[in-house]
Design an enzyme around this catalytic site. Structure first.
Site, PDB file in Angstrom:
ATOM      1  N   ASN A 173      17.256 111.048 -15.809  1.00 48.11           N
ATOM      2  CA  ASN A 173      15.773 110.845 -15.264  1.00 48.11           C
ATOM      3  C   ASN A 173      15.773 111.227 -13.772  1.00 48.11           C
ATOM      4  O   ASN A 173      16.338 110.682 -12.886  1.00 48.11           O
ATOM      5  CB  ASN A 173      15.277 109.536 -15.310  1.00 48.11           C
ATOM      6  CG  ASN A 173      14.060 108.834 -14.682  1.00 48.11           C
ATOM      7  OD1 ASN A 173      13.330 110.103 -14.333  1.00 48.11           O
ATOM      8  ND2 ASN A 173      13.805 107.731 -14.386  1.00 48.11           N
ATOM      9  N   LYS A 207      13.484 111.775 -11.978  1.00 49.98           N
ATOM     10  CA  LYS A 207      12.384 110.978 -10.858  1.00 49.98           C
ATOM     11  C   LYS A 207      11.718 112.017 -10.204  1.00 49.98           C
ATOM     12  O   LYS A 207      11.302 113.211 -10.578  1.00 49.98           O
ATOM     13  CB  LYS A 207      13.081 109.967 -10.104  1.00 49.98           C
ATOM     14  CG  LYS A 207      13.820 108.960 -10.890  1.00 49.98           C
ATOM     15  CD  LYS A 207      14.344 107.776 -10.238  1.00 49.98           C
ATOM     16  CE  LYS A 207      14.998 106.879 -11.232  1.00 49.98           C
ATOM     17  NZ  LYS A 207      15.379 105.378 -10.629  1.00 49.98           N
ATOM     18  N   HIS A 254       9.122 102.682 -17.259  1.00 48.75           N
ATOM     19  CA  HIS A 254       9.980 102.768 -16.367  1.00 48.75           C
ATOM     20  C   HIS A 254       9.676 101.561 -15.271  1.00 48.75           C
ATOM     21  O   HIS A 254       8.451 101.582 -14.937  1.00 48.75           O
ATOM     22  CB  HIS A 254      10.296 104.090 -15.714  1.00 48.75           C
ATOM     23  CG  HIS A 254      11.752 103.948 -14.846  1.00 48.75           C
ATOM     24  ND1 HIS A 254      11.494 103.671 -13.470  1.00 48.75           N
ATOM     25  CD2 HIS A 254      12.848 104.416 -15.121  1.00 48.75           C
ATOM     26  CE1 HIS A 254      12.844 103.409 -12.995  1.00 48.75           C
ATOM     27  NE2 HIS A 254      13.481 104.204 -13.832  1.00 48.75           N
ATOM     28  N   GLU A 280       9.711 101.764 -12.162  1.00 52.00           N
ATOM     29  CA  GLU A 280       9.255 102.148 -10.900  1.00 52.00           C
ATOM     30  C   GLU A 280       7.678 102.369 -11.299  1.00 52.00           C
ATOM     31  O   GLU A 280       6.964 102.556 -10.485  1.00 52.00           O
ATOM     32  CB  GLU A 280       9.747 103.599 -10.438  1.00 52.00           C
ATOM     33  CG  GLU A 280      11.384 103.110  -9.929  1.00 52.00           C
ATOM     34  CD  GLU A 280      12.341 104.310  -9.913  1.00 52.00           C
ATOM     35  OE1 GLU A 280      11.869 105.411 -10.256  1.00 52.00           O
ATOM     36  OE2 GLU A 280      13.421 103.853  -9.540  1.00 52.00           O
ATOM     37  N   GLY A 295      19.406 102.274  -8.530  1.00 53.37           N
ATOM     38  CA  GLY A 295      19.183 102.913  -7.118  1.00 53.37           C
ATOM     39  C   GLY A 295      19.981 102.169  -5.995  1.00 53.37           C
ATOM     40  O   GLY A 295      19.830 102.484  -4.906  1.00 53.37           O
ATOM     41  N   SER A 327      22.330 102.413 -11.908  1.00 47.86           N
ATOM     42  CA  SER A 327      23.603 103.140 -10.940  1.00 47.86           C
ATOM     43  C   SER A 327      24.815 103.227 -12.141  1.00 47.86           C
ATOM     44  O   SER A 327      25.938 103.132 -11.742  1.00 47.86           O
ATOM     45  CB  SER A 327      24.011 101.676  -9.970  1.00 47.86           C
ATOM     46  OG  SER A 327      22.978 101.583  -9.077  1.00 47.86           O
TER      47      SER A 327
HETATM   48  P1  13P Z   1      19.846 105.138 -10.601  1.00 46.62           P
HETATM   49  O1  13P Z   1      20.883 105.532 -11.774  1.00 46.62           O
HETATM   50  O2  13P Z   1      19.680 105.704  -9.626  1.00 46.62           O
HETATM   51  O3  13P Z   1      20.184 103.699 -10.540  1.00 46.62           O
HETATM   52  O4  13P Z   1      18.531 105.037 -11.634  1.00 46.62           O
HETATM   53  C1  13P Z   1      18.476 104.352 -12.994  1.00 46.62           C
HETATM   54  C2  13P Z   1      17.213 104.665 -13.509  1.00 46.62           C
HETATM   55  O5  13P Z   1      16.116 104.211 -12.785  1.00 46.62           O
HETATM   56  C3  13P Z   1      17.005 105.648 -14.565  1.00 46.62           C
HETATM   57  O6  13P Z   1      15.729 105.614 -15.081  1.00 46.62           O
END
Ligand code: 13P
Length: 260
Positions: A9, A11, A96, A98, A174, A214
């Site tokens: 992803n 983002k 997601h 977010e 993250g 992560s």
């Molecule tokens: P990270 O791997 O940066 O923690 O993000 C995970 C995520 O939100 C994947 O959709």
């Protein structure tokens, strides 16, 4: 059995098409024709048509990070399932955290998008996961159970068999804080039990449930080796081809050691 599935992803990264093409080309070269671990990349939607060209001839899937539940119409700034399919998408991430937390997406909204994605023949990756406060209040199973109940409402067992889930604890996204394999496996087993109760054992045993939060090359193998963890949804580490390929290779080594 379930095939391990590693998805990136991206983002809102990278900020240029040139950098996106370079990253996709590197991932494509690294994955080659391997299909023992499935791979998808989910770049920003603006890059999708070009990404589809870059991925030609590769088994790598192409996913969007969101979609609208309506097929077309007066929805400023939105993209629909049919548009994503036209751009070459095979997958779409839905719900997601977010989007749930930053854009007010509810389980009902996610459910509408999920049904629309299935109608468009996109393979949805539906995300669930608790916040730090919810985990500390011992509410993880309540929260994830409720998200599953409402986000997956109305699906037949057959439709459910075509949905990928991603367990992404919000506190691990993250932050560099990964759920331990034991913590993650416990929630994945809970998700599998929930699916079995709702859709039957046969369907529950078919559904791929990714872990996200992560995931890095050095923690991927022990997460992916857990019995109910069927892949990874990777954020930050998917932006460097070497790191993303390291996670893909960790998946391959887990498969080589006997995981289906
Ligand atoms: P990270 O791997 O940066 O923690 O993000 C995970 C995520 O939100 C994947 O959709």
């Amino acid at each position: 059995m379930r095939t391990l599935f590693v998805a990136g992803n991206w983002k809102m990264n990278p900020t240029t098409l040139e950098a996106a093409v370079k990253l996709a080309e590197e991932v494509k070269a690294g994955v080659g024709q391997a299909v023992n671990v499935r791979v998808a990349i989910c770049p920003p939607s603006l890059y999708l048509y070009r990404m589809d060209e870059v991925l030609a001839g590769s088994p790598i899937g192409l996913g969007a990070q969101n979609m609208n539940a309506k097929p077309e119409g007066a929805f400023t700034g939105e993209l629909s399932g049919p548009m994503l399919v036209d751009a070459g998408c095979t997958h779409v991430i839905l719900g997601h955290s977010e989007r749930r937390h930053g854009h007010g997406e509810t389980d009902d909204l996610v459910n509408g998008k999920l049904i629309a994605a299935l109608e468009s023949r996109l393979l949805p990756i539906v995300c669930v996961g608790e916040t730090r406060l919810e985990r500390e209040s011992d509410m993880t199973e309540d929260v994830v159970g409720r998200q599953l109940e409402h986000s997956l409402a109305g699906l037949t067992p057959e439709q459910m068999g075509g949905v990928v889930l991603a367990y992404e604890p919000v506190w691990a996204i993250g932050t560099g804080l990964t759920a331990s394999p034991t913590q993650a496996q416990a929630v994945h087993a809970f998700i599998r039990r929930h699916l079995a109760a709702k859709f039957g054992e046969a369907t529950a045993s078919r559904v791929v449930v990714q872990y996200g939060g992560s995931v890095k090359p050095d923690n991927a193998a022990e997460l992916l080796a857990c019995p109910d963890i069927d892949g990874a949804l990777v954020g930050g580490a998917s932006l460097k081809a070497a790191d993303f390929l390291g996670i893909f290779h960790a998946g391959q080594s887990v498969v080589a050691q006997g995981k289906a």
